[in-house]
Design a protein around this motif. Structure first.
Motif, PDB file in Angstrom:
ATOM      1  N   VAL A 110       4.101 -20.779 -10.439  1.00 33.80           N
ATOM      2  CA  VAL A 110       2.765 -20.966 -10.998  1.00 33.80           C
ATOM      3  C   VAL A 110       2.863 -21.902 -12.194  1.00 33.80           C
ATOM      4  CG1 VAL A 110       0.813 -19.805 -12.088  1.00 33.80           C
ATOM      5  CG2 VAL A 110       2.062 -18.668 -10.250  1.00 33.80           C
ATOM      6  N   SER A 111       1.936 -22.827 -12.303  1.00 37.11           N
ATOM      7  CA  SER A 111       1.947 -23.759 -13.432  1.00 37.11           C
ATOM      8  C   SER A 111       0.589 -23.750 -14.122  1.00 37.11           C
ATOM      9  CB  SER A 111       2.294 -25.178 -12.963  1.00 37.11           C
ATOM     10  OG  SER A 111       1.373 -25.625 -11.992  1.00 37.11           O
ATOM     11  N   THR A 112       0.609 -23.940 -15.433  1.00 37.14           N
ATOM     12  CA  THR A 112      -0.623 -24.008 -16.224  1.00 37.14           C
ATOM     13  C   THR A 112      -1.064 -25.461 -16.309  1.00 37.14           C
ATOM     14  OG1 THR A 112       0.104 -22.110 -17.549  1.00 37.14           O
ATOM     15  CG2 THR A 112      -1.688 -23.467 -18.434  1.00 37.14           C
ATOM     16  N   ILE A 113      -2.219 -25.768 -15.746  1.00 38.20           N
ATOM     17  CA  ILE A 113      -2.683 -27.157 -15.730  1.00 38.20           C
ATOM     18  C   ILE A 113      -3.811 -27.413 -16.736  1.00 38.20           C
ATOM     19  CG2 ILE A 113      -1.956 -27.605 -13.368  1.00 38.20           C
ATOM     20  CD1 ILE A 113      -4.760 -27.023 -12.441  1.00 38.20           C
ATOM     21  N   ILE A 114      -4.420 -26.351 -17.254  1.00 35.16           N
ATOM     22  CA  ILE A 114      -5.406 -26.483 -18.333  1.00 35.16           C
ATOM     23  C   ILE A 114      -5.120 -25.394 -19.354  1.00 35.16           C
ATOM     24  CG2 ILE A 114      -7.835 -26.315 -18.982  1.00 35.16           C
ATOM     25  CD1 ILE A 114      -8.603 -27.469 -16.331  1.00 35.16           C
ATOM     26  N   HIS A 115      -5.002 -25.792 -20.614  1.00 32.16           N
ATOM     27  CA  HIS A 115      -4.717 -24.844 -21.690  1.00 32.16           C
ATOM     28  C   HIS A 115      -5.717 -25.052 -22.809  1.00 32.16           C
ATOM     29  CE1 HIS A 115      -2.351 -22.200 -24.252  1.00 32.16           C
ATOM     30  NE2 HIS A 115      -2.385 -23.124 -25.210  1.00 32.16           N
ATOM     31  N   HIS A 116      -6.557 -24.044 -23.024  1.00 33.12           N
ATOM     32  CA  HIS A 116      -7.599 -24.109 -24.045  1.00 33.12           C
ATOM     33  C   HIS A 116      -8.429 -25.383 -23.928  1.00 33.12           C
ATOM     34  CE1 HIS A 116      -6.478 -20.442 -26.090  1.00 33.12           C
ATOM     35  NE2 HIS A 116      -5.212 -20.828 -26.108  1.00 33.12           N
ATOM     36  N   GLY A 117      -8.889 -25.663 -22.727  1.00 33.08           N
ATOM     37  CA  GLY A 117      -9.789 -26.779 -22.500  1.00 33.08           C
ATOM     38  C   GLY A 117      -9.136 -28.141 -22.464  1.00 33.08           C
ATOM     39  N   GLU A 118      -7.813 -28.209 -22.450  1.00 34.10           N
ATOM     40  CA  GLU A 118      -7.106 -29.491 -22.420  1.00 34.10           C
ATOM     41  C   GLU A 118      -6.225 -29.583 -21.182  1.00 34.10           C
ATOM     42  OE1 GLU A 118      -4.976 -29.995 -26.033  1.00 34.10           O
ATOM     43  OE2 GLU A 118      -6.756 -29.881 -27.317  1.00 34.10           O
ATOM     44  N   LEU A 119      -6.283 -30.726 -20.513  1.00 34.56           N
ATOM     45  CA  LEU A 119      -5.461 -30.946 -19.331  1.00 34.56           C
ATOM     46  C   LEU A 119      -3.996 -31.072 -19.711  1.00 34.56           C
ATOM     47  CD1 LEU A 119      -7.664 -33.612 -17.525  1.00 34.56           C
ATOM     48  CD2 LEU A 119      -7.411 -31.223 -16.866  1.00 34.56           C
ATOM     49  N   GLN A 120      -3.140 -30.434 -18.922  1.00 35.96           N
ATOM     50  CA  GLN A 120      -1.693 -30.585 -19.091  1.00 35.96           C
ATOM     51  C   GLN A 120      -1.243 -31.669 -18.113  1.00 35.96           C
ATOM     52  OE1 GLN A 120      -0.315 -28.492 -21.674  1.00 35.96           O
ATOM     53  NE2 GLN A 120      -2.555 -28.381 -21.829  1.00 35.96           N
ATOM     54  N   LEU A 121      -1.247 -32.893 -18.595  1.00 31.76           N
ATOM     55  CA  LEU A 121      -1.045 -34.053 -17.720  1.00 31.76           C
ATOM     56  C   LEU A 121       0.313 -34.051 -17.033  1.00 31.76           C
ATOM     57  CD1 LEU A 121      -2.664 -36.808 -19.977  1.00 31.76           C
ATOM     58  CD2 LEU A 121      -3.710 -35.484 -18.133  1.00 31.76           C
ATOM     59  N   ASP A 122       1.331 -33.582 -17.718  1.00 32.31           N
ATOM     60  CA  ASP A 122       2.665 -33.541 -17.098  1.00 32.31           C
ATOM     61  C   ASP A 122       2.689 -32.582 -15.908  1.00 32.31           C
ATOM     62  OD1 ASP A 122       3.615 -35.365 -18.899  1.00 32.31           O
ATOM     63  OD2 ASP A 122       4.479 -33.876 -20.263  1.00 32.31           O
ATOM     64  N   GLU A 123       2.005 -31.444 -16.035  1.00 34.87           N
ATOM     65  CA  GLU A 123       1.958 -30.481 -14.941  1.00 34.87           C
ATOM     66  C   GLU A 123       1.152 -31.022 -13.763  1.00 34.87           C
ATOM     67  OE1 GLU A 123       3.575 -27.738 -14.561  1.00 34.87           O
ATOM     68  OE2 GLU A 123       4.523 -27.815 -16.534  1.00 34.87           O
ATOM     69  N   LEU A 124       0.078 -31.734 -14.052  1.00 37.77           N
ATOM     70  CA  LEU A 124      -0.710 -32.346 -12.975  1.00 37.77           C
ATOM     71  C   LEU A 124       0.123 -33.371 -12.220  1.00 37.77           C
ATOM     72  CD1 LEU A 124      -4.231 -32.927 -14.584  1.00 37.77           C
ATOM     73  CD2 LEU A 124      -3.604 -31.227 -12.875  1.00 37.77           C
ATOM     74  N   LYS A 125       0.872 -34.169 -12.959  1.00 36.33           N
ATOM     75  CA  LYS A 125       1.721 -35.169 -12.321  1.00 36.33           C
ATOM     76  C   LYS A 125       2.806 -34.513 -11.484  1.00 36.33           C
ATOM     77  CE  LYS A 125       4.553 -39.233 -13.391  1.00 36.33           C
ATOM     78  NZ  LYS A 125       5.077 -40.109 -14.482  1.00 36.33           N
ATOM     79  N   ARG A 126       3.376 -33.424 -11.996  1.00 32.66           N
ATOM     80  CA  ARG A 126       4.440 -32.735 -11.278  1.00 32.66           C
ATOM     81  C   ARG A 126       3.906 -32.098  -9.992  1.00 32.66           C
ATOM     82  NH1 ARG A 126       5.809 -29.877 -15.205  1.00 32.66           N
ATOM     83  NH2 ARG A 126       7.330 -31.348 -16.047  1.00 32.66           N
ATOM     84  N   ALA A 127       2.660 -31.655 -10.020  1.00 32.51           N
ATOM     85  CA  ALA A 127       2.052 -31.018  -8.849  1.00 32.51           C
ATOM     86  C   ALA A 127       1.403 -32.023  -7.906  1.00 32.51           C
ATOM     87  CB  ALA A 127       1.009 -29.991  -9.291  1.00 32.51           C
ATOM     88  N   ALA A 128       1.436 -33.315  -8.248  1.00 28.82           N
ATOM     89  CA  ALA A 128       0.802 -34.363  -7.436  1.00 28.82           C
ATOM     90  C   ALA A 128      -0.682 -34.063  -7.216  1.00 28.82           C
ATOM     91  CB  ALA A 128       1.513 -34.520  -6.090  1.00 28.82           C
ATOM     92  N   LEU A 129      -1.341 -33.602  -8.291  1.00 29.24           N
ATOM     93  CA  LEU A 129      -2.765 -33.271  -8.233  1.00 29.24           C
ATOM     94  C   LEU A 129      -3.519 -34.212  -9.164  1.00 29.24           C
ATOM     95  CD1 LEU A 129      -4.979 -31.319  -7.220  1.00 29.24           C
ATOM     96  CD2 LEU A 129      -4.500 -29.903  -9.232  1.00 29.24           C
ATOM     97  N   SER A 130      -4.450 -34.978  -8.604  1.00 23.80           N
ATOM     98  CA  SER A 130      -5.200 -35.938  -9.410  1.00 23.80           C
ATOM     99  C   SER A 130      -6.282 -35.221 -10.217  1.00 23.80           C
ATOM    100  CB  SER A 130      -5.852 -36.994  -8.510  1.00 23.80           C
ATOM    101  OG  SER A 130      -6.857 -36.411  -7.701  1.00 23.80           O
ATOM    102  N   ARG A 131      -6.712 -35.865 -11.304  1.00 24.69           N
ATOM    103  CA  ARG A 131      -7.800 -35.311 -12.125  1.00 24.69           C
ATOM    104  C   ARG A 131      -9.072 -35.179 -11.307  1.00 24.69           C
ATOM    105  NH1 ARG A 131      -8.895 -36.998 -17.451  1.00 24.69           N
ATOM    106  NH2 ARG A 131     -10.381 -38.381 -16.449  1.00 24.69           N
ATOM    107  N   GLU A 132      -9.365 -36.183 -10.473  1.00 22.08           N
ATOM    108  CA  GLU A 132     -10.590 -36.152  -9.680  1.00 22.08           C
ATOM    109  C   GLU A 132     -10.605 -34.970  -8.712  1.00 22.08           C
ATOM    110  OE1 GLU A 132      -8.725 -38.756 -10.226  1.00 22.08           O
ATOM    111  OE2 GLU A 132     -10.067 -39.814 -11.611  1.00 22.08           O
ATOM    112  N   ARG A 133      -9.461 -34.726  -8.085  1.00 22.72           N
ATOM    113  CA  ARG A 133      -9.361 -33.591  -7.173  1.00 22.72           C
ATOM    114  C   ARG A 133      -9.510 -32.277  -7.918  1.00 22.72           C
ATOM    115  NH1 ARG A 133     -10.247 -31.286  -2.355  1.00 22.72           N
ATOM    116  NH2 ARG A 133      -8.675 -29.698  -1.881  1.00 22.72           N
TER     117      ARG A 133
END
Length: 228
Positions: A110-133
């Motif tokens: 499990v990974s945290t991709i949003i923390h207190h209203g802020e995107l965790q960009l490194d986790e999004l990149k690691r999960a290959a999940l785009s912001r738009e998606r």
């Protein structure tokens, strides 16, 4: 007339009993390769299954596909493959119960991709999940901006687990850019958000500087929750 030769052709095709060991080895190797491939493709691939379950389905589909179309292939090899996969699946499931770390290796953590209203960009990149998606998935949960969220977890299956903020604050709007009127209606004049990670600050000269969270320089008006 049903003879021993006919039985051999029906069960083994053009192979022999020794080839069953080779088939079992091939099934194990291919099964491991499929799991690795699914991990590299990212969790979006496994939105309905875990990576382990999806690998089992793909392996079984590949095992039964050829004998259904090729009459020169026997039925026993795919049956043997299915038995090997079932035994392997059962053994790995038992191992996962005894060792939680092994389950993480197979299915991902499990990974945290949003923390207190802020995107965790490194986790999004690691999960290959785009912001738009991600924003599209959040909109389906009736989320309008990141300030409504305390934490968002990306599960190994690709689903989102959301912890909503007890006291929502203005944050980065996730409304579609094509709906400019609605975005203007929810804009807050006193705060701005980083266009990259969603870090929100009071609307002072700070928006001219780089974001302290991600280093981006694009700032947009923060958004509030639209009243019903």
């Amino acid at each position: 007339m049903f003879t021993a030769e006919t039985a051999h052709r029906l069960l083994l095709g053009q192979g022999n009993w020794v080839t069953l060991l080779e088939i079992a080895l091939r099934a194990t190797v291919l099964f491991a390769l499929i799991i690795c491939s699914m991990r590299m493709l990212g969790r979006r691939v496994a939105s309905q299954y875990t990576l382990f379950e999806l690998s089992v389905v793909v392996t079984l589909a590949g095992a039964v596909g050829v004998p259904l179309q090729a009459t020169e292939r026997g039925l026993l090899p795919p049956v043997f493959i299915m038995m090997a996969v079932i035994v392997l699946q059962y053994a790995m499931a038992k191992w996962s119960v005894r060792s939680p770390g092994f389950e993480t290796v197979i299915s991902g953590a499990v990974s945290t991709i949003i923390h207190h209203g802020e995107l965790q960009l490194d986790e999004l990149k690691r999960a290959a999940l785009s912001r738009e998606r991600l924003f599209a998935m959040l909109r389906l949960r009736q989320v309008q901006h990141l300030g409504q969220l305390k934490k968002v977890y990306l599960e190994p299956s690709g689903d989102l687990s959301i912890v909503y903020a007890e006291s929502p604050r203005p944050g980065l709007s996730i409304l579609p850019k094509i709906d400019s009127r609605l975005r203007e209606a929810v804009a807050v004049a006193t705060e701005v958000s980083c266009g990259s990670c969603g870090h929100t600050e009071p609307d002072t000269q700070q928006q001219r500087n780089t974001c302290i969270n991600c280093g981006d320089t694009e700032w947009i008006p923060a958004a509030r929750e639209l009243d019903d």
